[in-house]
Write a protein that holds these residues in place. Structure first.
Motif, PDB file in Angstrom:
ATOM      1  N   LYS A 112       0.811  -1.223   0.000  1.00 33.72           N
ATOM      2  CA  LYS A 112       0.000   0.000   0.000  1.00 33.72           C
ATOM      3  C   LYS A 112       0.842   1.269   0.000  1.00 33.72           C
ATOM      4  O   LYS A 112       0.350   2.355   0.293  1.00 33.72           O
ATOM      5  CB  LYS A 112      -0.956   0.003   1.201  1.00 33.72           C
ATOM      6  N   LEU A 113       2.118   1.160  -0.362  1.00 31.19           N
ATOM      7  CA  LEU A 113       3.026   2.308  -0.304  1.00 31.19           C
ATOM      8  C   LEU A 113       2.494   3.528  -1.026  1.00 31.19           C
ATOM      9  O   LEU A 113       2.498   4.634  -0.486  1.00 31.19           O
ATOM     10  CB  LEU A 113       4.398   1.916  -0.866  1.00 31.19           C
ATOM     11  N   LYS A 114       2.028   3.351  -2.258  1.00 29.24           N
ATOM     12  CA  LYS A 114       1.566   4.505  -3.040  1.00 29.24           C
ATOM     13  C   LYS A 114       0.405   5.204  -2.342  1.00 29.24           C
ATOM     14  O   LYS A 114       0.375   6.432  -2.223  1.00 29.24           O
ATOM     15  CB  LYS A 114       1.159   4.061  -4.441  1.00 29.24           C
ATOM     16  N   LYS A 115      -0.550   4.408  -1.872  1.00 28.50           N
ATOM     17  CA  LYS A 115      -1.701   4.967  -1.163  1.00 28.50           C
ATOM     18  C   LYS A 115      -1.247   5.648   0.123  1.00 28.50           C
ATOM     19  O   LYS A 115      -1.768   6.693   0.519  1.00 28.50           O
ATOM     20  CB  LYS A 115      -2.699   3.857  -0.847  1.00 28.50           C
ATOM     21  N   ALA A 116      -0.263   5.048   0.796  1.00 29.07           N
ATOM     22  CA  ALA A 116       0.241   5.606   2.061  1.00 29.07           C
ATOM     23  C   ALA A 116       0.867   6.979   1.854  1.00 29.07           C
ATOM     24  O   ALA A 116       0.761   7.854   2.725  1.00 29.07           O
ATOM     25  CB  ALA A 116       1.259   4.649   2.679  1.00 29.07           C
ATOM     26  N   ILE A 117       1.517   7.188   0.707  1.00 30.12           N
ATOM     27  CA  ILE A 117       2.086   8.506   0.407  1.00 30.12           C
ATOM     28  C   ILE A 117       0.975   9.538   0.270  1.00 30.12           C
ATOM     29  O   ILE A 117       1.074  10.660   0.782  1.00 30.12           O
ATOM     30  CB  ILE A 117       2.934   8.460  -0.884  1.00 30.12           C
ATOM     31  N   TYR A 118      -0.131   9.171  -0.400  1.00 26.21           N
ATOM     32  CA  TYR A 118      -1.270  10.083  -0.508  1.00 26.21           C
ATOM     33  C   TYR A 118      -1.814  10.432   0.878  1.00 26.21           C
ATOM     34  O   TYR A 118      -2.281  11.554   1.116  1.00 26.21           O
ATOM     35  CB  TYR A 118      -2.394   9.456  -1.338  1.00 26.21           C
ATOM     36  N   GLU A 119      -1.764   9.481   1.789  1.00 28.54           N
ATOM     37  CA  GLU A 119      -2.306   9.683   3.132  1.00 28.54           C
ATOM     38  C   GLU A 119      -1.453  10.616   3.985  1.00 28.54           C
ATOM     39  O   GLU A 119      -1.833  10.952   5.105  1.00 28.54           O
ATOM     40  CB  GLU A 119      -2.481   8.328   3.833  1.00 28.54           C
ATOM     41  N   LEU A 120      -0.307  11.047   3.453  1.00 24.91           N
ATOM     42  CA  LEU A 120       0.494  12.056   4.160  1.00 24.91           C
ATOM     43  C   LEU A 120      -0.158  13.434   4.077  1.00 24.91           C
ATOM     44  O   LEU A 120       0.245  14.350   4.776  1.00 24.91           O
ATOM     45  CB  LEU A 120       1.918  12.121   3.578  1.00 24.91           C
ATOM     46  N   GLY A 121      -1.166  13.575   3.198  1.00 24.60           N
ATOM     47  CA  GLY A 121      -1.888  14.846   3.049  1.00 24.60           C
ATOM     48  C   GLY A 121      -2.842  15.062   4.204  1.00 24.60           C
ATOM     49  O   GLY A 121      -2.804  14.331   5.186  1.00 24.60           O
ATOM     50  N   PRO A 122      -3.719  16.081   4.110  1.00 18.16           N
ATOM     51  CA  PRO A 122      -4.024  16.860   2.902  1.00 18.16           C
ATOM     52  C   PRO A 122      -3.052  17.996   2.612  1.00 18.16           C
ATOM     53  O   PRO A 122      -2.986  18.478   1.492  1.00 18.16           O
ATOM     54  CB  PRO A 122      -5.421  17.416   3.205  1.00 18.16           C
ATOM     55  N   THR A 123      -2.292  18.451   3.597  1.00 21.39           N
ATOM     56  CA  THR A 123      -1.309  19.508   3.319  1.00 21.39           C
ATOM     57  C   THR A 123      -0.040  18.860   2.792  1.00 21.39           C
ATOM     58  O   THR A 123       0.166  17.658   2.939  1.00 21.39           O
ATOM     59  CB  THR A 123      -0.970  20.313   4.581  1.00 21.39           C
ATOM     60  N   GLY A 124       0.827  19.653   2.191  1.00 24.16           N
ATOM     61  CA  GLY A 124       2.064  19.107   1.642  1.00 24.16           C
ATOM     62  C   GLY A 124       3.187  18.976   2.646  1.00 24.16           C
ATOM     63  O   GLY A 124       4.207  18.353   2.364  1.00 24.16           O
ATOM     64  N   PHE A 125       3.025  19.541   3.859  1.00 26.78           N
ATOM     65  CA  PHE A 125       4.159  19.580   4.783  1.00 26.78           C
ATOM     66  C   PHE A 125       4.670  18.196   5.201  1.00 26.78           C
ATOM     67  O   PHE A 125       5.889  17.984   5.203  1.00 26.78           O
ATOM     68  CB  PHE A 125       3.822  20.405   6.034  1.00 26.78           C
ATOM     69  N   PRO A 126       3.802  17.245   5.584  1.00 23.53           N
ATOM     70  CA  PRO A 126       4.341  15.928   5.938  1.00 23.53           C
ATOM     71  C   PRO A 126       5.133  15.284   4.800  1.00 23.53           C
ATOM     72  O   PRO A 126       6.117  14.585   5.044  1.00 23.53           O
ATOM     73  CB  PRO A 126       3.084  15.110   6.269  1.00 23.53           C
ATOM     74  N   PHE A 127       4.725  15.540   3.552  1.00 19.90           N
ATOM     75  CA  PHE A 127       5.462  15.004   2.409  1.00 19.90           C
ATOM     76  C   PHE A 127       6.835  15.658   2.314  1.00 19.90           C
ATOM     77  O   PHE A 127       7.845  14.979   2.043  1.00 19.90           O
ATOM     78  CB  PHE A 127       4.676  15.227   1.116  1.00 19.90           C
ATOM     79  N   GLU A 128       6.906  16.963   2.538  1.00 15.76           N
ATOM     80  CA  GLU A 128       8.200  17.660   2.534  1.00 15.76           C
ATOM     81  C   GLU A 128       9.114  17.094   3.615  1.00 15.76           C
ATOM     82  O   GLU A 128      10.308  16.866   3.389  1.00 15.76           O
ATOM     83  CB  GLU A 128       7.983  19.160   2.769  1.00 15.76           C
ATOM     84  N   LEU A 129       8.545  16.865   4.791  1.00 13.84           N
ATOM     85  CA  LEU A 129       9.312  16.296   5.891  1.00 13.84           C
ATOM     86  C   LEU A 129       9.771  14.882   5.550  1.00 13.84           C
ATOM     87  O   LEU A 129      10.901  14.487   5.843  1.00 13.84           O
ATOM     88  CB  LEU A 129       8.452  16.281   7.162  1.00 13.84           C
ATOM     89  N   PHE A 130       8.881  14.129   4.903  1.00 10.88           N
ATOM     90  CA  PHE A 130       9.211  12.768   4.489  1.00 10.88           C
ATOM     91  C   PHE A 130      10.384  12.773   3.505  1.00 10.88           C
ATOM     92  O   PHE A 130      11.336  11.987   3.650  1.00 10.88           O
ATOM     93  CB  PHE A 130       7.983  12.113   3.847  1.00 10.88           C
TER      94      PHE A 130
END
Length: 279
Positions: free
Chosen positions: A77-95
């Motif tokens: 479920k990796l791809k879906k898990a990346i989407y779940e870092l939203g709704p803002t972009g900050f957790p993705f930036e931190l990731f």
């Protein structure tokens, strides 16, 4: 009709021919054995019909994999898990900053940098060997939304403004490159412009064999949202504490105590982390 000849519907609405090879490859990436992969592929094939969505195929394969071994389903479920870092972009930036740290960089997130013309908030600055790279993250919360040429065009102009100021101020660390990172994909024009302009582009599957999914699998740097044992509330709590990598809970297990998680469940979670992250 042969199963292989069924047309399936992508999240973008585009039709494409069902590929057994792609399904097998996605299952193989989890570390599942060949017999498990063959069993799942055969069961999925039996349920195919013309126009079935990729999401339905994923859901079925995920359920079968979870029934076999939960930690394999977490990887799947990796791809879906990346989407779940939203709704803002900050957790993705931190990731992204954490992924880079495991590749030998030191990083700063959300830093204001003065350009020649204006100041800019940079998503991630990464440093290695007295060189710096400026990284802008384009997070999409929905499947099928790819980053078009406007994204690298805009980020390249920001990079040039910062570069002029940065490298004229006699810093010991030289700003060498701009990066654009997205959790989805780039259009062909975006890739063409990025390569021509000297930007480094990183998406879900680009560059080939070194895209985001490849780096995560190779280094075991799965986001905390892959967990099948943590609830959404618990994941949100951990993300609010800037815990974005699942493996971070090995050393920061006290956060699980803060959540009131029982010792038995805590041990199950820690064991799953070791299996998912290849400890």
């Amino acid at each position: 009709m042969k199963f292989q000849e069924v047309d399936i519907t992508k999240s973008s609405g585009q039709k494409m021919r069902f590929s057994i090879q792609k399904l097998r490859k996605s299952l193989h990436r989890t570390g599942a054995d060949e017999q498990t992969i063959s069993d799942i592929v055969n069961k999925v094939q039996e349920e195919l019909y013309e126009g079935i969505s990729t999401q339905e195929i994923y859901n079925r394969a995920y359920a079968l994999l979870k029934k076999e071994k939960s930690y394999l389903a977490s990887k799947y479920k990796l791809k879906k898990a990346i989407y779940e870092l939203g709704p803002t972009g900050f957790p993705f930036e931190l990731f992204i900053s954490k992924v880079l740290e495991y590749s030998g960089y030191t990083t700063e997130v959300g830093k204001i940098i003065q350009g020649k013309c204006v100041s800019h908030e940079v998503d991630v600055l990464a440093y290695k060997n007295n060189q710096a790279v400026m990284i802008e993250c384009k997070f999409h919360g929905e499947q099928g939304l790819n980053s078009n040429v406007k994204v690298p065009l805009y980020i390249h102009s920001r990079f040039l403004d910062i570069e002029k100021q940065w490298n004229s101020s006699k810093r010991k660390i030289v700003l060498t490159q701009g990066w654009v990172v997205t959790n989805t994909r780039f259009t062909e024009n975006a890739i063409q412009y990025g390569e021509c302009a000297g930007l480094y582009l990183l998406s879900w599957d680009y560059p080939e064999n070194d895209g985001l999914k490849d780096r995560i699998d190779r280094l075991g740097l799965y986001p905390i949202t892959v967990s099948n044992l943590l609830t959404k509330r618990e994941k949100d709590f951990l993300l609010s504490r800037k815990i974005v990598l699942y493996r971070e809970l090995i050393k920061d297990a006290f956060f699980l105590d803060h959540l009131g998680i029982s010792e038995t469940r805590k041990n199950r979670i820690l064991n799953e982390i070791k299996e998912v992250c290849n400890f």
